[in-house]
Design an enzyme around this catalytic site. Structure first.
Site, PDB file in Angstrom:
ATOM      1  N   CYS A  43       0.828  -1.211   0.000  1.00  0.00           N
ATOM      2  CA  CYS A  43       0.000   0.000   0.000  1.00  0.00           C
ATOM      3  C   CYS A  43       0.861   1.260   0.000  1.00  0.00           C
ATOM      4  O   CYS A  43       0.681   2.155  -0.819  1.00  0.00           O
ATOM      5  CB  CYS A  43      -0.947  -0.015   1.202  1.00  0.00           C
ATOM      6  SG  CYS A  43      -1.856   1.517   1.392  1.00  0.00           S
ATOM      7  N   CYS A  48      -1.476   1.683  -3.085  1.00  0.00           N
ATOM      8  CA  CYS A  48      -2.454   2.766  -2.903  1.00  0.00           C
ATOM      9  C   CYS A  48      -1.843   4.172  -2.895  1.00  0.00           C
ATOM     10  O   CYS A  48      -2.351   5.065  -3.578  1.00  0.00           O
ATOM     11  CB  CYS A  48      -3.209   2.605  -1.583  1.00  0.00           C
ATOM     12  SG  CYS A  48      -3.509   0.926  -1.077  1.00  0.00           S
ATOM     13  N   LYS A  51       0.087   5.224  -6.157  1.00  0.00           N
ATOM     14  CA  LYS A  51      -0.934   5.213  -7.213  1.00  0.00           C
ATOM     15  C   LYS A  51      -1.804   6.464  -7.126  1.00  0.00           C
ATOM     16  O   LYS A  51      -2.101   7.113  -8.116  1.00  0.00           O
ATOM     17  CB  LYS A  51      -1.765   3.925  -7.087  1.00  0.00           C
ATOM     18  CG  LYS A  51      -2.888   3.721  -8.080  1.00  0.00           C
ATOM     19  CD  LYS A  51      -4.198   4.357  -7.696  1.00  0.00           C
ATOM     20  CE  LYS A  51      -4.681   4.092  -6.312  1.00  0.00           C
ATOM     21  NZ  LYS A  51      -5.172   2.765  -6.049  1.00  0.00           N
ATOM     22  N   TYR A 177      -9.265  -3.475 -11.199  1.00  0.00           N
ATOM     23  CA  TYR A 177      -8.849  -2.266 -10.484  1.00  0.00           C
ATOM     24  C   TYR A 177      -7.592  -1.631 -11.094  1.00  0.00           C
ATOM     25  O   TYR A 177      -7.574  -0.462 -11.454  1.00  0.00           O
ATOM     26  CB  TYR A 177      -8.453  -2.630  -9.050  1.00  0.00           C
ATOM     27  CG  TYR A 177      -9.522  -2.735  -8.012  1.00  0.00           C
ATOM     28  CD1 TYR A 177      -9.754  -1.686  -7.126  1.00  0.00           C
ATOM     29  CD2 TYR A 177     -10.262  -3.893  -7.847  1.00  0.00           C
ATOM     30  CE1 TYR A 177     -10.685  -1.793  -6.110  1.00  0.00           C
ATOM     31  CE2 TYR A 177     -11.199  -4.013  -6.827  1.00  0.00           C
ATOM     32  CZ  TYR A 177     -11.405  -2.961  -5.963  1.00  0.00           C
ATOM     33  OH  TYR A 177     -12.328  -3.062  -4.957  1.00  0.00           O
ATOM     34  N   GLU A 181      -7.102   1.859 -13.329  1.00  0.00           N
ATOM     35  CA  GLU A 181      -6.399   2.958 -12.642  1.00  0.00           C
ATOM     36  C   GLU A 181      -5.164   3.385 -13.426  1.00  0.00           C
ATOM     37  O   GLU A 181      -4.934   4.575 -13.654  1.00  0.00           O
ATOM     38  CB  GLU A 181      -6.018   2.527 -11.217  1.00  0.00           C
ATOM     39  CG  GLU A 181      -7.229   2.407 -10.308  1.00  0.00           C
ATOM     40  CD  GLU A 181      -6.901   2.109  -8.856  1.00  0.00           C
ATOM     41  OE1 GLU A 181      -7.755   2.372  -7.994  1.00  0.00           O
ATOM     42  OE2 GLU A 181      -5.788   1.615  -8.567  1.00  0.00           O
ATOM     43  N   ASP A 302      -3.831  -9.674   2.318  1.00  0.00           N
ATOM     44  CA  ASP A 302      -3.854 -10.219   0.952  1.00  0.00           C
ATOM     45  C   ASP A 302      -3.487 -11.694   0.915  1.00  0.00           C
ATOM     46  O   ASP A 302      -3.925 -12.420   0.025  1.00  0.00           O
ATOM     47  CB  ASP A 302      -2.855  -9.474   0.056  1.00  0.00           C
ATOM     48  CG  ASP A 302      -3.407  -8.154  -0.460  1.00  0.00           C
ATOM     49  OD1 ASP A 302      -4.435  -7.700   0.060  1.00  0.00           O
ATOM     50  OD2 ASP A 302      -2.805  -7.589  -1.388  1.00  0.00           O
ATOM     51  N   THR A 310      -6.483  -2.618   1.626  1.00  0.00           N
ATOM     52  CA  THR A 310      -5.747  -2.201   2.825  1.00  0.00           C
ATOM     53  C   THR A 310      -6.642  -2.099   4.068  1.00  0.00           C
ATOM     54  O   THR A 310      -6.308  -2.664   5.110  1.00  0.00           O
ATOM     55  CB  THR A 310      -5.041  -0.841   2.556  1.00  0.00           C
ATOM     56  OG1 THR A 310      -4.054  -1.084   1.579  1.00  0.00           O
ATOM     57  CG2 THR A 310      -4.411  -0.268   3.805  1.00  0.00           C
ATOM     58  N   HIS A 435     -26.802  21.401  -1.579  1.00  0.00           N
ATOM     59  CA  HIS A 435     -26.970  21.931  -2.931  1.00  0.00           C
ATOM     60  C   HIS A 435     -25.944  23.008  -3.241  1.00  0.00           C
ATOM     61  O   HIS A 435     -25.669  23.825  -2.370  1.00  0.00           O
ATOM     62  CB  HIS A 435     -28.391  22.507  -3.065  1.00  0.00           C
ATOM     63  CG  HIS A 435     -28.716  22.943  -4.443  1.00  0.00           C
ATOM     64  ND1 HIS A 435     -28.927  22.051  -5.474  1.00  0.00           N
ATOM     65  CD2 HIS A 435     -28.836  24.186  -4.968  1.00  0.00           C
ATOM     66  CE1 HIS A 435     -29.191  22.741  -6.582  1.00  0.00           C
ATOM     67  NE2 HIS A 435     -29.141  24.027  -6.295  1.00  0.00           N
ATOM     68  N   GLU A 440     -26.146  15.099  -3.783  1.00  0.00           N
ATOM     69  CA  GLU A 440     -27.533  15.353  -3.372  1.00  0.00           C
ATOM     70  C   GLU A 440     -28.508  14.490  -4.175  1.00  0.00           C
ATOM     71  O   GLU A 440     -29.606  14.177  -3.719  1.00  0.00           O
ATOM     72  CB  GLU A 440     -27.902  16.839  -3.480  1.00  0.00           C
ATOM     73  CG  GLU A 440     -27.980  17.358  -4.895  1.00  0.00           C
ATOM     74  CD  GLU A 440     -28.366  18.837  -4.964  1.00  0.00           C
ATOM     75  OE1 GLU A 440     -29.297  19.244  -4.259  1.00  0.00           O
ATOM     76  OE2 GLU A 440     -27.724  19.582  -5.730  1.00  0.00           O
TER      77      GLU A 440
HETATM   78  P1  NDP Z   1      -8.447  -7.665 -10.480  1.00  0.00           P
HETATM   79  O1  NDP Z   1      -8.834  -8.968  -9.958  1.00  0.00           O
HETATM   80  O2  NDP Z   1      -9.188  -6.455 -10.059  1.00  0.00           O
HETATM   81  O3  NDP Z   1      -8.493  -7.706 -12.072  1.00  0.00           O
HETATM   82  C1  NDP Z   1      -7.750  -8.652 -12.776  1.00  0.00           C
HETATM   83  C2  NDP Z   1      -8.109  -8.494 -14.239  1.00  0.00           C
HETATM   84  O4  NDP Z   1      -7.228  -9.295 -15.022  1.00  0.00           O
HETATM   85  C3  NDP Z   1      -9.531  -8.959 -14.551  1.00  0.00           C
HETATM   86  O5  NDP Z   1     -10.066  -8.075 -15.486  1.00  0.00           O
HETATM   87  C4  NDP Z   1      -9.300 -10.339 -15.142  1.00  0.00           C
HETATM   88  O6  NDP Z   1     -10.249 -10.706 -16.100  1.00  0.00           O
HETATM   89  C5  NDP Z   1      -7.983 -10.156 -15.858  1.00  0.00           C
HETATM   90  N1  NDP Z   1      -7.253 -11.400 -15.999  1.00  0.00           N
HETATM   91  C6  NDP Z   1      -7.006 -12.322 -15.041  1.00  0.00           C
HETATM   92  N2  NDP Z   1      -6.277 -13.343 -15.547  1.00  0.00           N
HETATM   93  C7  NDP Z   1      -6.076 -13.049 -16.840  1.00  0.00           C
HETATM   94  C8  NDP Z   1      -5.405 -13.713 -17.907  1.00  0.00           C
HETATM   95  N3  NDP Z   1      -4.800 -14.884 -17.712  1.00  0.00           N
HETATM   96  N4  NDP Z   1      -5.383 -13.116 -19.122  1.00  0.00           N
HETATM   97  C9  NDP Z   1      -6.008 -11.946 -19.328  1.00  0.00           C
HETATM   98  N5  NDP Z   1      -6.655 -11.267 -18.363  1.00  0.00           N
HETATM   99  C10 NDP Z   1      -6.688 -11.817 -17.133  1.00  0.00           C
HETATM  100  O7  NDP Z   1      -6.889  -7.564 -10.182  1.00  0.00           O
HETATM  101  P2  NDP Z   1      -5.878  -6.344 -10.191  1.00  0.00           P
HETATM  102  O8  NDP Z   1      -4.573  -6.934 -10.559  1.00  0.00           O
HETATM  103  O9  NDP Z   1      -6.416  -5.210 -10.980  1.00  0.00           O
HETATM  104  O10 NDP Z   1      -5.862  -5.908  -8.673  1.00  0.00           O
HETATM  105  C11 NDP Z   1      -5.629  -6.885  -7.649  1.00  0.00           C
HETATM  106  C12 NDP Z   1      -6.397  -6.531  -6.421  1.00  0.00           C
HETATM  107  O11 NDP Z   1      -5.763  -5.459  -5.749  1.00  0.00           O
HETATM  108  C13 NDP Z   1      -7.811  -6.052  -6.672  1.00  0.00           C
HETATM  109  O12 NDP Z   1      -8.708  -7.114  -6.811  1.00  0.00           O
HETATM  110  C14 NDP Z   1      -8.093  -5.228  -5.452  1.00  0.00           C
HETATM  111  O13 NDP Z   1      -8.564  -6.065  -4.437  1.00  0.00           O
HETATM  112  C15 NDP Z   1      -6.718  -4.676  -5.091  1.00  0.00           C
HETATM  113  N6  NDP Z   1      -6.612  -3.262  -5.518  1.00  0.00           N
HETATM  114  C16 NDP Z   1      -7.380  -2.334  -4.925  1.00  0.00           C
HETATM  115  C17 NDP Z   1      -7.317  -1.023  -5.321  1.00  0.00           C
HETATM  116  C18 NDP Z   1      -8.193   0.001  -4.681  1.00  0.00           C
HETATM  117  O14 NDP Z   1      -8.714  -0.245  -3.599  1.00  0.00           O
HETATM  118  N7  NDP Z   1      -8.432   1.147  -5.332  1.00  0.00           N
HETATM  119  C19 NDP Z   1      -6.406  -0.580  -6.376  1.00  0.00           C
HETATM  120  C20 NDP Z   1      -5.665  -1.657  -6.950  1.00  0.00           C
HETATM  121  C21 NDP Z   1      -5.770  -2.942  -6.526  1.00  0.00           C
HETATM  122  P3  NDP Z   1     -11.667 -11.335 -15.717  1.00  0.00           P
HETATM  123  O15 NDP Z   1     -12.458 -10.190 -15.207  1.00  0.00           O
HETATM  124  O16 NDP Z   1     -12.162 -11.853 -17.014  1.00  0.00           O
HETATM  125  O17 NDP Z   1     -11.392 -12.396 -14.707  1.00  0.00           O
END
Ligand code: NDP
Length: 451
Positions: A43, A48, A51, A177, A181, A302, A310, A435, A440
């Site tokens: 994080c 976080c 980012k 996510y 982002e 995690d 986080t 407002h 709102e």
């Molecule tokens: P996510 O699980 O959010 O997204 C992973 C993406 O990768 C999905 O779209 C998935 O597709 C795709 N994917 C998975 N495997 C493959 C593959 N073999 N080939 C192609 N595409 C694939 O993971 P992130 O890595 O974005 O983030 C990890 C975690 O970290 C998040 O789930 C979240 O919990 C945390 N996080 C939180 C944030 C916040 O609070 N703002 C910011 C960043 C991360 P499909 O949908 O089809 O499965």
């Protein structure tokens, strides 16, 4: 308290590990935390915090474009990547120091090095063996990249925070996510950005309206999307890379960022040798009290892969410390946890999506509003926001609050309290709005979708 060196030995000084350690020390426990890399974990160092700083940086260009409609001109605008990196690094160093001081002030002993569990009550770090009544594993997760030809040429979010120069053309793989982002960050910084996603809708685990609306808004801001597409291989092409897609298209980019999920950090920790059960994806299996199959070993964050957020790791860490050293008996409530995605525009969500509510057998009313916020009438940017409420028709309880729009992350926190308090739609309606704001609208939506 015991014949052990410590009462709690935590492996990993990230969000969950530090919070559990400090809390335990506050209850009088003798606590050590081992860390091999940096204080504050993902994080603070490669998640976080940096980012969000990058996200702010990327938003200024848009803010300045919006300002034109208000009479401002900004023709001399330039961006320096190194200034951003230096500012980000300074802030992270400051936070590393803050975490070090917090541990110190709480009386937690910090042990630098990679820890390995060698028994139910023993941990080895750098050739030294420590004994502890309890061991807490809070080692977090790392990005995963699918095994494709040329995968070694891609970067992940870990690397994106340290690029020597800002790329000119980026392909971002994934639709979750991190993908949206970072696509927003690169696009906002002026990089030609394409998202390649194997599905047909972003943010698949959220309310369908959110991903669809976000893709529309990001497209308006200049991000290119290739849905239902996968990268089969990555090949060297001069100074950049060619990505060959499932449809045999060849995309030429200088940086390929994979954001395809995160794997729990459990390998090489010695956990199998002490009977801790791991799930097929490497996550540590724990019960509702975060206890593993080895009764003296606990795990949070995690690495247990419940919700990789986080604030969730912090809450889990606090519960473990309370349970072990303060007679606590509470369990973690994973319902109604709000989350925000700091894409441009932001996505904020709490409670059930329309799809989840239906799948759980609720009869629901849906309220949905898409409009141009006041700020963007004069900016003429064309930006719109989406607000959506999911309501249980029988009890009138609001089951879900969802938004895509500027500051959704800030805005949803208050509505998360309402969801936690099981607020009804009548109570939303009885709340006087502020407002003129976007929020709102959440207390003035009266027309059901389809009514
Ligand atoms: P996510 O699980 O959010 O997204 C992973 C993406 O990768 C999905 O779209 C998935 O597709 C795709 N994917 C998975 N495997 C493959 C593959 N073999 N080939 C192609 N595409 C694939 O993971 P992130 O890595 O974005 O983030 C990890 C975690 O970290 C998040 O789930 C979240 O919990 C945390 N996080 C939180 C944030 C916040 O609070 N703002 C910011 C960043 C991360 P499909 O949908 O089809 O499965």
């Amino acid at each position: 308290m015991s014949g052990f060196d410590f009462d709690l030995f935590t492996i990993g000084a990230g969000s969950g590990g530090i919070r559990a350690s400090r809390r335990a020390a506050g209850f009088g426990a003798r606590v050590a935390v081992a860390e091999q890399r940096f204080l504050g974990g993902t994080c603070v160092n490669i998640g976080c915090i940096p980012k969000k700083l990058f996200s702010y940086a990327a938003h200024f260009k848009k803010d300045l474009e919006d300002a034109r409609g208000y009479g401002w001109t900004s023709d001399q605008l330039t961006f320096d990547w190194h200034t951003l990196l230096e500012g980000k690094n300074r802030e992270i160093e400051r936070l590393n120091g803050v975490y070090g001081n917090l541990l110190n002030q709480s009386g937690v002993e910090l042990i630098n090095g990679r820890a390995k569990v060698t028994g139910p009550h023993t941990v080895e770090v750098g050739g030294r063996t420590f004994t502890s009544r309890y061991i807490l594993v809070a080692t977090g997760s790392s990005p995963t990249v699918p095994e494709i030809e040329g995968a070694e040429y891609c970067i992940t979010s870990d690397d994106a925070f340290f690029l020597e120069k800002l790329p000119e053309r980026v392909v971002v793989v994934g639709g979750g996510y991190i993908a949206v982002e970072f696509a927003s960050i690169f696009n906002g910084l002026g990089v030609d950005t394409t998202v390649v996603y194997r599905g047909d809708r972003l943010l698949k685990s959220f309310d369908a309206d959110l991903g669809n609306f976000l893709a529309e808004q990001m497209t308006k801001r200049g991000v290119h999307f290739r849905f239902n597409s996968e990268i089969r291989k990555i090949e060297r092409d001069g100074t950049g890379w060619n990505c060959v897609t499932s449809g045999n298209a060849r995309l030429s980019y200088d940086t390929v960022l994979y954001a395809t999920g995160r794997r729990p950090n459990t390998s090489g920790l010695g956990l199998e040798s002490v009977g801790v059960t791991l799930a097929p994806d490497g996550a540590i299996v724990v019960d509702d009290a975060f206890q593993t199959a080895e009764p003296s070993i606990y795990a949070v964050g995690d690495v247990i892969r419940r919700m990789q957020l986080t604030p969730v790791a912090l809450a889990e860490g606090m519960l473990v410390a309370d349970r072990l050293f303060n007679g606590g008996a509470e369990y973690m409530d994973y319902s109604g946890i709000p989350t925000a995605i700091f894409s441009h525009p932001n996505v904020g969500t709490v409670g059930l999506s329309e799809e989840q509510a239906i799948a759980r057998g609720y009869k629901i009313d849906v309220y949905r509003s898409v409009f141009t916020p006041l700020k963007h009438t004069v900016s003429a940017s064309g930006d719109k926001v989406l607000l959506k409420l999911i309501v249980d028709s029988n009890s009138d309880r609001v089951l879900g609050v969802h938004m895509v729009g500027d500051d959704a992350g800030e805005l949803l926190q208050g509505f998360a309290v309402a969801i936690k308090c099981k607020a009804t739609k009548a109570q939303f309606d009885a709340t006087v709005g502020i407002h003129p704001t976007i929020a709102e609208e959440f207390v003035t939506m009266r027309t059901k979708v389809g009514a």
